[in-house]
Design an enzyme around this catalytic site. Sequence first.
Site, PDB file in Angstrom:
ATOM      1  N   ASP A  10       5.621  -4.365  14.423  1.00  0.00           N
ATOM      2  CA  ASP A  10       5.138  -5.274  13.369  1.00  0.00           C
ATOM      3  C   ASP A  10       6.136  -6.413  13.168  1.00  0.00           C
ATOM      4  OD1 ASP A  10       3.303  -6.222  11.537  1.00  0.00           O
ATOM      5  OD2 ASP A  10       3.907  -4.863   9.924  1.00  0.00           O
ATOM      6  N   SER A  53       0.836  -1.199   0.000  1.00  0.00           N
ATOM      7  CA  SER A  53       0.000   0.000   0.000  1.00  0.00           C
ATOM      8  C   SER A  53       0.875   1.254   0.000  1.00  0.00           C
ATOM      9  CB  SER A  53      -0.898  -0.017   1.225  1.00  0.00           C
ATOM     10  OG  SER A  53      -0.109  -0.217   2.368  1.00  0.00           O
ATOM     11  N   LYS A 108      13.041   1.144  -0.795  1.00  0.00           N
ATOM     12  CA  LYS A 108      11.606   1.193  -0.519  1.00  0.00           C
ATOM     13  C   LYS A 108      11.138   2.557  -1.004  1.00  0.00           C
ATOM     14  CE  LYS A 108       8.479  -0.174   3.150  1.00  0.00           C
ATOM     15  NZ  LYS A 108       8.360  -0.727   4.497  1.00  0.00           N
TER      16      LYS A 108
END
Length: 292
Positions: A131, A18, A37
């Site tokens: 995470d 996303s 990234k």
Amino acid sequence: WRRSMEKYSLVKVIGEGSFGRAVLVRCKSSQEKYVVKEIQLPKNQSKLENSRREAILLSRMKHPNIVAFREAFEADELLWIVMEYCSGGDLLQRIKQQKSNQFSVDNILKWFAEMCAGAKHIHDQRVLHRDLKSKNIFLTDNGTVKLGDFGSACILNSSKAYAHAYVGTPYYVAPEIWDNKPYNNKSDVWSLGCVLYELCTLRHPVLPPPHFMHSVVCCVFTLFSCVQFQASSWKSLILKVCRGAYPPLPSHLPYELQYLVKQMFKTNPKDRPSLHTILTSHRVSKLLRTHL
Ligand code: ADP
Ligand code: MG
């Protein structure tokens, strides 16, 4: 900025999410490979800070068990985070490759010790990862484990840590988070406990019976992320799952490992060991230190 970008040539796209995409690049001068990234920057100022936080927090980490930050730059509403490439893929892929062939105890302890060392370094900087899961843990070509994906990370005790917005991946989310308590260092310990359980059994811990739980967890995940639904009955169901006994570890594993998993899955975060405790004074620490 153009000059920064021109230092690299694109090899291939390796992930899309996303946020934008992850691409493998090669540095033209050194021929070294890196991962970039590429994050779409939002126009909204507060969201902009969120996007930049990932680069800022990753750049503060310097540890052999954390993906190394190289540089970051932005332009044209894109943020580029250039980091070390881990060619061994992620740990989830690696677990799937095993099919039903168990990892050796030595292998489990080595990877787990490396993960704990990386996570302890994060906590020592007063940062929470938020995470940790096998998909965000990467392997180098020589089999060393590195923690990556700081997209959910935050500074300890910042207002962000108290934000009740959903973060993390359902399987790895600690009971206190389902209970709307703030995320803390012990919530990361719970998530690492899930990864350790996965390494020991090659499956997720909260799955008795697997198909039913999977659909419940996926359903709750969808509700939380799509419509911010907060039905208390769902939460209590999740809490029951978290409190429920998990299927035991294979009996050939040493008692210390079984005990460690049990401690890491304590419902009350205060009863869970910190990473410092796991690495220094826990009964398994001697086993772990021989693998660091
Ligand atoms: P997100 O989970 O937010 O989409 P990640 O940072 O986890 O973003 O990166 C997405 C994917 O890109 C990963 O699942 C992995 O396949 C790949 N990837 C990311 N960082 C690295 C890295 N340092 N080395 C190798 N692959 C990486
Ligand atoms: Mg990820």
